[in-house]
Write a protein that holds these residues in place. Structure first.
Motif, PDB file in Angstrom:
ATOM      1  N   PHE A 163      42.108  45.774  35.010  1.00  0.00           N
ATOM      2  CA  PHE A 163      43.133  45.867  35.909  1.00  0.00           C
ATOM      3  C   PHE A 163      42.957  44.907  37.420  1.00  0.00           C
ATOM      4  N   TRP A 164      44.261  43.559  37.810  1.00  0.00           N
ATOM      5  CA  TRP A 164      44.133  43.449  38.970  1.00  0.00           C
ATOM      6  C   TRP A 164      45.936  43.149  39.479  1.00  0.00           C
ATOM      7  N   HIS A 165      46.339  43.173  40.501  1.00  0.00           N
ATOM      8  CA  HIS A 165      47.380  43.230  40.580  1.00  0.00           C
ATOM      9  C   HIS A 165      48.001  41.963  41.813  1.00  0.00           C
ATOM     10  N   GLY A 166      48.656  41.621  41.398  1.00  0.00           N
ATOM     11  CA  GLY A 166      49.492  40.101  42.435  1.00  0.00           C
ATOM     12  C   GLY A 166      48.512  39.234  41.897  1.00  0.00           C
ATOM     13  N   GLU A 167      48.207  38.037  43.235  1.00  0.00           N
ATOM     14  CA  GLU A 167      47.285  37.382  43.379  1.00  0.00           C
ATOM     15  C   GLU A 167      46.070  37.898  43.918  1.00  0.00           C
ATOM     16  N   GLU A 168      45.986  38.646  45.553  1.00  0.00           N
ATOM     17  CA  GLU A 168      45.762  37.944  46.656  1.00  0.00           C
ATOM     18  C   GLU A 168      43.964  38.212  46.241  1.00  0.00           C
ATOM     19  N   TRP A 169      43.617  39.187  45.385  1.00  0.00           N
ATOM     20  CA  TRP A 169      42.839  39.276  44.843  1.00  0.00           C
ATOM     21  C   TRP A 169      41.623  38.311  44.328  1.00  0.00           C
ATOM     22  N   ILE A 170      42.997  37.225  43.959  1.00  0.00           N
ATOM     23  CA  ILE A 170      41.656  36.124  43.249  1.00  0.00           C
ATOM     24  C   ILE A 170      40.955  34.269  44.129  1.00  0.00           C
ATOM     25  N   PRO A 171      39.745  34.989  44.208  1.00  0.00           N
ATOM     26  CA  PRO A 171      39.512  33.520  45.305  1.00  0.00           C
ATOM     27  C   PRO A 171      40.101  31.812  45.277  1.00  0.00           C
ATOM     28  N   GLN A 172      40.404  31.651  46.225  1.00  0.00           N
ATOM     29  CA  GLN A 172      41.187  30.149  46.858  1.00  0.00           C
ATOM     30  C   GLN A 172      40.301  29.356  45.617  1.00  0.00           C
ATOM     31  N   ALA A 173      38.830  29.450  45.483  1.00  0.00           N
ATOM     32  CA  ALA A 173      38.379  28.252  44.702  1.00  0.00           C
ATOM     33  C   ALA A 173      38.512  27.990  43.116  1.00  0.00           C
ATOM     34  N   VAL A 174      38.903  29.746  42.722  1.00  0.00           N
ATOM     35  CA  VAL A 174      38.766  29.913  41.939  1.00  0.00           C
ATOM     36  C   VAL A 174      39.782  28.650  40.624  1.00  0.00           C
ATOM     37  N   VAL A 175      39.369  28.129  39.389  1.00  0.00           N
ATOM     38  CA  VAL A 175      40.214  27.636  38.259  1.00  0.00           C
ATOM     39  C   VAL A 175      41.257  28.265  38.033  1.00  0.00           C
ATOM     40  N   ARG A 176      42.416  28.260  37.306  1.00  0.00           N
ATOM     41  CA  ARG A 176      42.613  28.850  36.534  1.00  0.00           C
ATOM     42  C   ARG A 176      43.162  27.846  35.152  1.00  0.00           C
ATOM     43  N   GLN A 177      42.543  28.735  33.915  1.00  0.00           N
ATOM     44  CA  GLN A 177      43.544  27.974  32.788  1.00  0.00           C
ATOM     45  C   GLN A 177      44.092  28.740  31.871  1.00  0.00           C
ATOM     46  N   LYS A 178      44.641  27.610  31.313  1.00  0.00           N
ATOM     47  CA  LYS A 178      46.001  27.828  31.063  1.00  0.00           C
ATOM     48  C   LYS A 178      45.565  28.068  29.015  1.00  0.00           C
ATOM     49  N   ALA A 179      46.124  28.891  28.289  1.00  0.00           N
ATOM     50  CA  ALA A 179      45.330  29.111  26.993  1.00  0.00           C
ATOM     51  C   ALA A 179      46.213  27.571  26.182  1.00  0.00           C
ATOM     52  N   GLU A 180      45.577  27.273  25.415  1.00  0.00           N
ATOM     53  CA  GLU A 180      46.595  26.215  24.372  1.00  0.00           C
ATOM     54  C   GLU A 180      45.793  26.882  22.875  1.00  0.00           C
ATOM     55  N   GLY A 181      46.648  25.565  22.254  1.00  0.00           N
ATOM     56  CA  GLY A 181      46.119  25.425  20.629  1.00  0.00           C
ATOM     57  C   GLY A 181      47.492  26.564  19.917  1.00  0.00           C
ATOM     58  N   ASP A 182      47.100  26.467  18.478  1.00  0.00           N
ATOM     59  CA  ASP A 182      48.240  27.684  17.444  1.00  0.00           C
ATOM     60  C   ASP A 182      48.035  28.583  18.125  1.00  0.00           C
ATOM     61  N   ASN A 183      47.151  29.648  18.344  1.00  0.00           N
ATOM     62  CA  ASN A 183      47.247  31.025  18.661  1.00  0.00           C
ATOM     63  C   ASN A 183      48.415  31.498  19.785  1.00  0.00           C
ATOM     64  N   ALA A 184      48.365  30.459  21.300  1.00  0.00           N
ATOM     65  CA  ALA A 184      48.884  30.827  22.375  1.00  0.00           C
ATOM     66  C   ALA A 184      50.751  30.884  22.050  1.00  0.00           C
ATOM     67  N   VAL A 185      51.079  31.588  21.735  1.00  0.00           N
ATOM     68  CA  VAL A 185      52.411  32.176  21.110  1.00  0.00           C
ATOM     69  C   VAL A 185      52.859  31.637  22.384  1.00  0.00           C
ATOM     70  N   ASP A 186      52.986  32.102  23.081  1.00  0.00           N
ATOM     71  CA  ASP A 186      53.698  32.326  25.122  1.00  0.00           C
ATOM     72  C   ASP A 186      52.205  31.873  25.611  1.00  0.00           C
ATOM     73  N   PRO A 187      52.750  31.455  27.339  1.00  0.00           N
ATOM     74  CA  PRO A 187      51.350  31.092  27.775  1.00  0.00           C
ATOM     75  C   PRO A 187      50.906  32.021  28.697  1.00  0.00           C
ATOM     76  N   GLU A 188      49.983  32.334  28.911  1.00  0.00           N
ATOM     77  CA  GLU A 188      48.423  33.346  29.270  1.00  0.00           C
ATOM     78  C   GLU A 188      47.366  31.834  30.523  1.00  0.00           C
ATOM     79  N   GLU A 189      47.029  32.754  30.922  1.00  0.00           N
ATOM     80  CA  GLU A 189      46.577  32.299  32.412  1.00  0.00           C
ATOM     81  C   GLU A 189      44.576  33.058  31.925  1.00  0.00           C
ATOM     82  N   TYR A 190      43.674  32.407  32.575  1.00  0.00           N
ATOM     83  CA  TYR A 190      42.349  32.647  32.092  1.00  0.00           C
ATOM     84  C   TYR A 190      41.729  32.493  33.262  1.00  0.00           C
ATOM     85  N   LEU A 191      40.495  33.202  33.945  1.00  0.00           N
ATOM     86  CA  LEU A 191      40.645  32.683  35.177  1.00  0.00           C
ATOM     87  C   LEU A 191      38.428  32.886  34.211  1.00  0.00           C
ATOM     88  N   PRO A 192      37.607  31.939  33.696  1.00  0.00           N
ATOM     89  CA  PRO A 192      36.741  31.791  32.885  1.00  0.00           C
ATOM     90  C   PRO A 192      35.501  32.179  33.687  1.00  0.00           C
TER      91      PRO A 192
END
Length: 381
Positions: A163-192
């Motif tokens: 687990f990670w809490h908050g946003e400060e731990w995420i490196p600035q250069a990392v791209v966030r990816q939103k889940a898409e498609g029928d399986n995304a019942v509600d918005p999800e975000e990934y750091l692939p």
């Protein structure tokens, strides 16, 4: 009934002990097979079953577990090992299981009501019952977060949850990816692109074995890692928000199942139900949607036994009462209340006689038809 060891309430991520003999690997696998049969019947628009071998999602129907139940979870995992290789990560993910297996639906309402659903309250979105089976170093997709709170029960094996809490731990250069498609019942975000070993020390890692479960709040970044093969059952409560506390409504009922006017009216507005009857019905299952019941109901009921600890709610509305259990509602005259409220708090298996008047007989049949009671002399399934 599910019993949970005391924990520090309010912590955003927790590891707790649980004890519920009814939640067995076989019971969980049976529900997975219900979803498998739905897929074979053509219902896979929401990706009820997703199998990942290595980094690739497999779309070969022959990889699905045998729908007739001839293949256990261990046998299926061994088959995947033979196909993909002993070192290839394997994950079977199944969802919407309560709506494909009535037994699991009723089990969760009876066993997890007070310790999970009532503890966290009703939610503005849906509740999904999921299973994760396999052996993998990281959940496919990597570190991610969802708009749901989770109770994640380890049924077999061991697994880490990082687990990670908050946003400060995420490196600035990392791209966030939103889940898409029928399986995304509600918005999800990934750091692939973010490797777990590179950031694991910036978070909190908890290790659970069978008989323990994780709890985490909406919006918490996390990723799972098994230690050998593991089977887990997850209750995801969608709040439509990444912010803990938003999108929830406290569950409040008196000991005999009564809910008051103000609470029920507020709940109707919160859930967006068209009337009080449908609101009470939804609340009686904590918002969980289950497969249809198929019990034989006798024309005359002389004696019944308590079958479930699921909520049996009621609300006085003018000259009648609304009674609800397992997601269904029944209207009856107020004269049935002394018998109905007398069932409150009784242990499973406790028997009671049923008055012969038509209204109480109709109520008893409703409760039998929906799994709250069973006719005496019929063993509990």
């Amino acid at each position: 009934m599910l019993t949970v060891a005391p924990s520090a309430a309010g912590e955003p991520t927790r590891l707790e002990d649980w004890d519920c003999p009814e939640v067995t690997p076989e019971a969980v696998w049976k529900a997975v097979l219900g979803a498998v049969r739905a897929v074979w019947a053509g219902d896979n628009k929401r990706e009820l079953i997703k199998i990942t071998l290595g980094t690739e999602v497999a779309f070969d129907g022959e990889l699905l577990p045998a729908p007739d139940g001839s293949e256990s979870s261990d046998a299926w995992l061994a088959r995947m090992r033979r196909k993909a290789g002993p070192d290839t990560p394997v994950l079977l993910y199944a969802r919407e299981l309560a709506s494909h297996d009535r037994d699991l639906f009723e089990l969760l309402l009876s066993a997890c009501g007070r310790t999970v659903f009532e503890r966290h309250g009703l939610v503005s979105g849906n509740i999904d019952i999921e299973v994760f089976l396999g052996e993998y170093s990281a959940t496919p997709g990597g570190i991610h977060r969802e708009q749901c709170g989770n109770s994640h029960f380890v049924v077999e094996g061991r697994k880490f949850m990082h687990f990670w809490h908050g946003e400060e731990w995420i490196p600035q250069a990392v791209v966030r990816q939103k889940a898409e498609g029928d399986n995304a019942v509600d918005p999800e975000e990934y750091l692939p692109s973010l490797a777990v070993p590179a950031v694991v020390e910036r978070g909190v890692s908890l290790l659970a074995k069978a008989g323990q479960f994780f709890t985490w709040d909406p919006g918490t970044w996390h990723v799972a890692e098994t230690v050998g093969p593991a089977l887990a059952l997850n209750i995801a409560r969608y709040t439509r928000s990444f912010t803990p506390g938003e999108g929830t409504y406290p569950f409040t009922a008196e000991a005999d199942g009564r809910v008051d006017d103000a609470w029920l009216a507020g709940c109707q507005e919160f859930l967006g139900e068209p009337d009080l009857a449908q609101t009470l019905a939804a609340v009686s299952a904590y918002g969980l949607v289950g497969a249809e019941a198929a019990y034989e109901v006798p024309a005359t009921v002389s004696r019944v036994a308590v079958r479930s600890l699921a909520p049996r709610l009621w609300h006085a509305a003018r000259d009648e009462v609304l009674v609800a259990t397992h997601g269904r509602c029944h209207a009856a005259p107020a004269s049935v209340l002394p018998w109905y409220t007398g069932l409150a708090g009784l242990p499973v298996g406790t028997e009671r006689s049923v008055p012969a008047d038509d209204d109480t007989q109709a109520l008893a049949r409703f409760l039998i038809a929906n799994g709250a009671l069973r006719p005496s002399g019929i063993p509990a399934s």
